[in-house]
Motif scaffolding. Sequence first.
Motif, PDB file in Angstrom:
ATOM      1  N   ARG A  41       0.698  -1.155  -0.078  1.00  0.00           N
ATOM      2  CA  ARG A  41       0.080   0.083  -0.008  1.00  0.00           C
ATOM      3  C   ARG A  41       0.925   1.041  -0.024  1.00  0.00           C
ATOM      4  O   ARG A  41       1.820   1.320   0.696  1.00  0.00           O
ATOM      5  CB  ARG A  41      -0.770   0.029   1.155  1.00  0.00           C
ATOM      6  N   LYS A  42       0.487   2.038  -0.848  1.00  0.00           N
ATOM      7  CA  LYS A  42       1.545   3.379  -1.091  1.00  0.00           C
ATOM      8  C   LYS A  42       0.518   4.628  -0.399  1.00  0.00           C
ATOM      9  O   LYS A  42      -0.373   4.752  -0.824  1.00  0.00           O
ATOM     10  CB  LYS A  42       1.520   3.766  -2.545  1.00  0.00           C
ATOM     11  N   MET A  43       1.286   5.182   0.539  1.00  0.00           N
ATOM     12  CA  MET A  43       0.787   6.469   1.364  1.00  0.00           C
ATOM     13  C   MET A  43       1.624   7.494   0.996  1.00  0.00           C
ATOM     14  O   MET A  43       2.486   7.967   2.028  1.00  0.00           O
ATOM     15  CB  MET A  43       0.564   5.995   2.734  1.00  0.00           C
ATOM     16  N   PRO A  44       1.633   8.221  -0.238  1.00  0.00           N
ATOM     17  CA  PRO A  44       2.398   9.438  -0.564  1.00  0.00           C
ATOM     18  C   PRO A  44       1.909  10.377   0.388  1.00  0.00           C
ATOM     19  O   PRO A  44       0.995  10.583   0.767  1.00  0.00           O
ATOM     20  CB  PRO A  44       2.290   9.384  -1.999  1.00  0.00           C
ATOM     21  N   GLN A  45       3.037  11.444   0.361  1.00  0.00           N
ATOM     22  CA  GLN A  45       2.522  12.986   0.945  1.00  0.00           C
ATOM     23  C   GLN A  45       2.405  14.003  -0.078  1.00  0.00           C
ATOM     24  O   GLN A  45       3.116  13.472  -1.098  1.00  0.00           O
ATOM     25  CB  GLN A  45       3.626  13.455   1.870  1.00  0.00           C
ATOM     26  N   MET A  46       1.879  15.078   0.333  1.00  0.00           N
ATOM     27  CA  MET A  46       1.960  16.306  -0.814  1.00  0.00           C
ATOM     28  C   MET A  46       3.452  16.473  -1.235  1.00  0.00           C
ATOM     29  O   MET A  46       4.364  16.669  -0.500  1.00  0.00           O
ATOM     30  CB  MET A  46       1.115  17.325  -0.385  1.00  0.00           C
ATOM     31  N   GLY A  47       3.359  16.681  -2.755  1.00  0.00           N
ATOM     32  CA  GLY A  47       4.633  16.982  -3.176  1.00  0.00           C
ATOM     33  C   GLY A  47       5.502  15.601  -3.830  1.00  0.00           C
ATOM     34  O   GLY A  47       6.393  16.021  -4.528  1.00  0.00           O
ATOM     35  N   ASP A  48       5.038  14.534  -3.337  1.00  0.00           N
ATOM     36  CA  ASP A  48       5.533  13.318  -3.777  1.00  0.00           C
ATOM     37  C   ASP A  48       5.226  12.980  -5.232  1.00  0.00           C
ATOM     38  O   ASP A  48       4.015  13.455  -5.674  1.00  0.00           O
ATOM     39  CB  ASP A  48       5.430  11.954  -2.840  1.00  0.00           C
ATOM     40  N   ILE A  49       5.882  12.234  -5.979  1.00  0.00           N
ATOM     41  CA  ILE A  49       5.546  11.657  -7.439  1.00  0.00           C
ATOM     42  C   ILE A  49       6.114  10.253  -7.484  1.00  0.00           C
ATOM     43  O   ILE A  49       7.003   9.849  -6.822  1.00  0.00           O
ATOM     44  CB  ILE A  49       5.929  12.619  -8.527  1.00  0.00           C
ATOM     45  N   SER A  50       5.146   9.483  -7.905  1.00  0.00           N
ATOM     46  CA  SER A  50       5.546   8.082  -8.522  1.00  0.00           C
ATOM     47  C   SER A  50       5.481   8.068  -9.822  1.00  0.00           C
ATOM     48  O   SER A  50       4.852   8.582 -10.634  1.00  0.00           O
ATOM     49  CB  SER A  50       4.635   6.904  -7.823  1.00  0.00           C
ATOM     50  N   ALA A  51       5.980   6.927 -10.491  1.00  0.00           N
ATOM     51  CA  ALA A  51       6.057   6.480 -11.994  1.00  0.00           C
ATOM     52  C   ALA A  51       5.824   4.988 -11.841  1.00  0.00           C
ATOM     53  O   ALA A  51       6.407   4.028 -11.207  1.00  0.00           O
ATOM     54  CB  ALA A  51       7.484   6.671 -12.589  1.00  0.00           C
ATOM     55  N   ARG A  52       4.792   4.394 -12.576  1.00  0.00           N
ATOM     56  CA  ARG A  52       4.787   2.952 -12.399  1.00  0.00           C
ATOM     57  C   ARG A  52       4.234   2.398 -14.021  1.00  0.00           C
ATOM     58  O   ARG A  52       4.029   3.157 -14.964  1.00  0.00           O
ATOM     59  CB  ARG A  52       3.492   2.578 -11.460  1.00  0.00           C
ATOM     60  N   SER A  53       4.383   1.120 -14.133  1.00  0.00           N
ATOM     61  CA  SER A  53       3.920   0.679 -15.258  1.00  0.00           C
ATOM     62  C   SER A  53       2.459   0.331 -14.992  1.00  0.00           C
ATOM     63  O   SER A  53       2.065  -0.095 -14.027  1.00  0.00           O
ATOM     64  CB  SER A  53       4.639  -0.739 -15.753  1.00  0.00           C
TER      65      SER A  53
END
Length: 281
Positions: free
Chosen positions: A190-202
């Motif tokens: 489970r991904k719990m990013p914070q404001m300002g984070d970015i992810s890249a995925r297939s």
Amino acid sequence: METVEVNNPVTATYDIAQIMGGLYGDGIIGLKGAFSREWARQLGEDIAGLYQEALQRPGGALGRGPKRHYVEIHPEGIRGFVELATHPWVTTVCEAVLGPDYKIVEIGFDVPNPGAMNQPWHRDFPADDDTIIGRRLNSLAFNLTTVDVLENMGPFEIAPGTQWDLPTGFEHGMFPPKSNSPRYEARAQRKMPQMGDISARSALTIHRGTANHSDTPRPALVLGVDAPTARNAERHDLQFTRAYYAALPESLKQHLTCRVVDRLEPIVQAHTIEGLMMGEA
């Protein structure tokens, strides 16, 4: 989510091997603090307004399950599009995985509202021969949250490494048989990013949105990018007004698959995913 810590993202260089290893391995990577919290707050304001507009327009907000919508938007509808599309981490990831001729083909946002249910495990679209036979990734999805994600807010859940699973028994090439679920649940993160984070995925890595038990929506921006061999642009309708397009950096224009128009037209969304409509308990 793998992270790359940097002090100054404008001048930073990024480890290509780490990027390739993450996306070809787990199928997802991320960068903490890519943008300021103020930038993310502004994005959240823009998305909130666009969401309300889309809900009032026939076909403006596509259901992705109970109390969950996806909205495809015009890039100039948000104030931070250029900063996002030209961020050095974004461009480095695109060039490393998709090649120098990558194209931005989609921008939109997903909103799991309070009461949203678990989605079934799925891919965002069927895998093509580039991946099934050639074992190459030819598209990426970048995601940015507009809120600090908590466990009860329906976090995004992903089963690492499953972008390479052959679609045996997958309904519409996207929905794996229920018998696969224990394997995904055993691998799930489970991904719990914070404001300002970015992810890249297939988008082929098996994933789902989980149930939102909070009283807060969890909006997330989506930026879709293709290699020249992918055909996801056929599902979307990226548009720019002439004045806005003319002001874009030339280095960005070469990476856009779009229409340039006198007046923005409502987007008729073609990427419906019927299998998500019911949700799971």
